[in-house]
Design a protein around this motif. Structure first.
Motif, PDB file in Angstrom:
ATOM      1  N   LYS A 157       2.638  -7.313   3.228  1.00  0.00           N
ATOM      2  CA  LYS A 157       2.487  -6.111   2.552  1.00  0.00           C
ATOM      3  C   LYS A 157       2.705  -4.766   3.384  1.00  0.00           C
ATOM      4  O   LYS A 157       2.135  -4.738   4.381  1.00  0.00           O
ATOM      5  N   PRO A 158       3.205  -3.848   3.000  1.00  0.00           N
ATOM      6  CA  PRO A 158       3.263  -2.445   3.640  1.00  0.00           C
ATOM      7  C   PRO A 158       1.955  -2.027   3.854  1.00  0.00           C
ATOM      8  O   PRO A 158       1.043  -2.083   2.915  1.00  0.00           O
TER       9      PRO A 158
ATOM     10  N   SER B 170       1.021   1.045   3.187  1.00  0.00           N
ATOM     11  CA  SER B 170       0.835   1.887   2.192  1.00  0.00           C
ATOM     12  C   SER B 170       0.647   1.276   0.683  1.00  0.00           C
ATOM     13  O   SER B 170       0.731   2.066  -0.159  1.00  0.00           O
ATOM     14  N   ALA B 171       0.097  -0.032   0.621  1.00  0.00           N
ATOM     15  CA  ALA B 171       0.002  -0.725  -0.517  1.00  0.00           C
ATOM     16  C   ALA B 171      -1.549  -0.324  -1.014  1.00  0.00           C
ATOM     17  O   ALA B 171      -2.458  -0.976  -1.152  1.00  0.00           O
ATOM     18  N   THR B 172      -1.601   1.215  -1.640  1.00  0.00           N
ATOM     19  CA  THR B 172      -2.961   1.755  -1.886  1.00  0.00           C
ATOM     20  C   THR B 172      -3.073   1.607  -3.431  1.00  0.00           C
ATOM     21  O   THR B 172      -4.196   2.274  -3.937  1.00  0.00           O
ATOM     22  N   ALA B 173      -2.193   1.199  -4.158  1.00  0.00           N
ATOM     23  CA  ALA B 173      -2.304   1.388  -5.571  1.00  0.00           C
ATOM     24  C   ALA B 173      -3.573   0.620  -6.023  1.00  0.00           C
ATOM     25  O   ALA B 173      -4.149   1.135  -7.291  1.00  0.00           O
ATOM     26  N   ALA B 174      -3.893  -0.488  -5.473  1.00  0.00           N
ATOM     27  CA  ALA B 174      -5.130  -1.207  -5.855  1.00  0.00           C
ATOM     28  C   ALA B 174      -6.485  -0.386  -5.759  1.00  0.00           C
ATOM     29  O   ALA B 174      -7.277  -0.377  -6.458  1.00  0.00           O
TER      30      ALA B 174
ATOM     31  N   ALA C 265      -6.506   2.872  -5.622  1.00  0.00           N
ATOM     32  CA  ALA C 265      -6.193   3.951  -6.954  1.00  0.00           C
ATOM     33  C   ALA C 265      -6.980   3.473  -8.210  1.00  0.00           C
ATOM     34  O   ALA C 265      -7.716   4.074  -8.834  1.00  0.00           O
ATOM     35  N   LYS C 266      -6.677   2.182  -8.618  1.00  0.00           N
ATOM     36  CA  LYS C 266      -7.069   1.557  -9.754  1.00  0.00           C
ATOM     37  C   LYS C 266      -8.530   1.595  -9.863  1.00  0.00           C
ATOM     38  O   LYS C 266      -8.988   1.888 -10.855  1.00  0.00           O
TER      39      LYS C 266
ATOM     40  N   ARG D  75     -10.560   3.255  -8.047  1.00  0.00           N
ATOM     41  CA  ARG D  75     -11.461   4.211  -8.172  1.00  0.00           C
ATOM     42  C   ARG D  75     -11.372   4.959  -9.745  1.00  0.00           C
ATOM     43  O   ARG D  75     -12.188   5.454 -10.213  1.00  0.00           O
ATOM     44  N   LEU D  76     -10.196   4.623 -10.064  1.00  0.00           N
ATOM     45  CA  LEU D  76     -10.081   5.280 -11.607  1.00  0.00           C
ATOM     46  C   LEU D  76     -10.796   4.337 -12.560  1.00  0.00           C
ATOM     47  O   LEU D  76     -11.389   5.164 -13.441  1.00  0.00           O
ATOM     48  N   GLN D  77     -11.006   2.919 -12.405  1.00  0.00           N
ATOM     49  CA  GLN D  77     -11.917   2.404 -13.389  1.00  0.00           C
ATOM     50  C   GLN D  77     -13.294   3.064 -13.367  1.00  0.00           C
ATOM     51  O   GLN D  77     -13.991   3.325 -14.412  1.00  0.00           O
TER      52      GLN D  77
END
Ligand SMILES: Nc1ncnc2c1ncn2[C@@H]1O[C@H](COP(=O)(O)OP(=O)(O)OP(=O)(O)O)[C@@H](O)[C@H]1O
Ligand SMILES: [Mg+2]
Lengths: 278, 114
Positions: B8-9, B11-15, B17-18, B20-22
């Motif tokens: 994976k690159p 910068s695969a930081t979406a997880a 983000a998710k 933290r948002l939860q």
């Protein structure tokens, strides 16, 4: 009775005005008599995006204040029949609008035979945003795949549930729709960007559509034409789908996945998360 | 985490983000329900605790939680790990001083349901 739709987001700059212009123009293209109202008093932009800025004489505030009639203030679009714009004031301050006055305008639009009233909300969660949502029957919550935007959308959903006329009068709650804009399917697939699924899971509302990040949006706003009028472009086509879905057509969602690429380019670039996720 | 994660690159930081948002979204939904006095309460409680302990605001959380038996007001204070400046040896205190790391002061109270 006109159906009132608010386009809202909490966070600024996520694409509310772009969306309002295209939803309103798209509804009119579909044959519905539609008006787009700019609620961003002091920072009006909808007229620019819709290309009628030089024809603005009166505005929402002058109608609410009784200085002009609604008919005088409404601007009829030159390209699309059935499409009207009620601009915001550039000079007045935000306090110029009140709930009662806006209510009168919405009611009169209904008696004038409008099918849809599209309210372009200002950013924020304060008075301006609450005025724009107050009389809404349905809400389009515009969200970018980005943490602050998702969080603000959640707060807006809370306000829609509590501070609107439907909520206060205990009527059937506002219908809420999620519109994810400025989406990059490839970046979401590689895990760099929150995916539509992530956002849906966090916010728990129905997905109305996905608008890809697109050059066509700037190109359209440069010319003062809602991007939906260029329906051969990716964003324009996506907005037209959204409008059709809104009025009841069952269209599959697009732009969820990156475009299919050749075997080699796929092999040599990051794989979708689903392929390797443990 | 899979064994192919290195593919994976970076910068695969979406997880992230998710996740933290939860957390933040769940917290804000709870606070959003009625309890508009919470920030004020948090300030005032902090002022009281600060008379006795050196604190900073980030370490105090006040929450109202919905439970089966009604609403519970929860106060959680993380106390500093150690005192900044230990008192000079001459003024030794007779009192036993607790020397725990990451001490916690937690309290919960049932709110009257109206
Ligand atoms: N799908 C898209 N692709 C690329 N750019 C976009 C897209 N949607 C919106 N934009 C751009 O984002 C910027 C902000 O859009 P817009 O003015 O519609 O947001 P807004 O939510 O109305 O902002 P505000 O909160 O200030 O009213 C504009 O420059 C617009 O061209
Ligand atoms: Mg705007």
């Amino acid at each position: 009775m006109a159906k009132v739709i608010v386009v809202t987001s909490g966070k600024g700059g996520v694409g509310k005005t772009t969306t309002s212009a295209s939803i309103a123009a798209g509804m009119a293209l579909e044959g519905y008599k539609t008006v787009a109202i700019d609620f961003d008093v002091g920072l009006r932009n909808l007229d620019l995006v819709m290309g009628c800025e030089r024809r603005v004489v009166y505005d929402l505030v002058s109608v609410v204040k009784g200085e002009a009639s609604l008919r005088q203030a409404l601007i009829r679009d030159k390209r699309v029949e059935n499409l009207h714009i009620l601009p915001a004031s550039q000079t007045r301050d935000k306090e110029a609008l009140d709930l009662e006055g806006v209510g009168r305008v919405v009611k009169e639009l209904g008696t004038m035979g409008f099918d849809y009233v599209v309210c372009d909300s200002p950013a924020g969660i304060e008075k301006g945003a609450q005025l724009a949502m107050y009389y809404a029957d349905e809400a389009i919550v515009v969200t970018n795949p980005e943490v602050s935007s998702v969080r603000d959308s959640d707060r807006i959903l809370g306000l829609l549930d509590a501070k609107t006329q439907r909520a206060i009068e205990g009527r059937e709650p506002i219908k809420t729709h999620l519109l994810v804009t400025r989406y990059s399917p490839a970046r979401a697939a590689s895990g760099e960007m929150l995916s539509v699924d992530d956002i849906l899971e966090l916010l728990g509302i129905e997905l109305l559509g996905v608008i890809p990040e697109s050059q066509a949006v700037l190109n359209a706003s440069n010319q003062g034409a809602p991007v939906v009028l260029e329906s051969e472009t990716d964003a324009g086509g996506a907005y037209l789908d959204v409008v059709k879905r809104f009025v009841g057509e069952a269209l599959p969602h697009r732009f969820l996945e990156p475009e299919k690429r050749g075997f080699f380019s796929r092999f040599f670039s990051p794989s979708p998360r689903s392929a390797f996720a443990g | 985490m899979g064994m192919f994660d290195f593919l994976k690159p970076r910068s695969a930081t979406a997880a992230i983000a998710k996740d933290r948002l939860q957390i933040i979204v769940a917290r804000e939904r709870r606070v959003g329900v009625g309890a508009s006095y919470l920030p004020q309460l948090q300030q005032e409680l902090l002022a009281v605790v600060a008379k006795y302990e050196k604190l900073d605001l980030d370490l105090v959380t006040v929450n109202v939680e919905q439970r089966d038996d009604g609403e519970v007001l929860e106060l959680n204070v993380v106390l500093p790990e150690e005192r900044q400046a230990p008192p000079p040896p001459t003024t030794r205190k007779k009192k036993r001083r607790k020397k725990k790391r990451g001490r916690h002061l937690a309290a919960a109270a049932n709110l009257a349901t109206s």
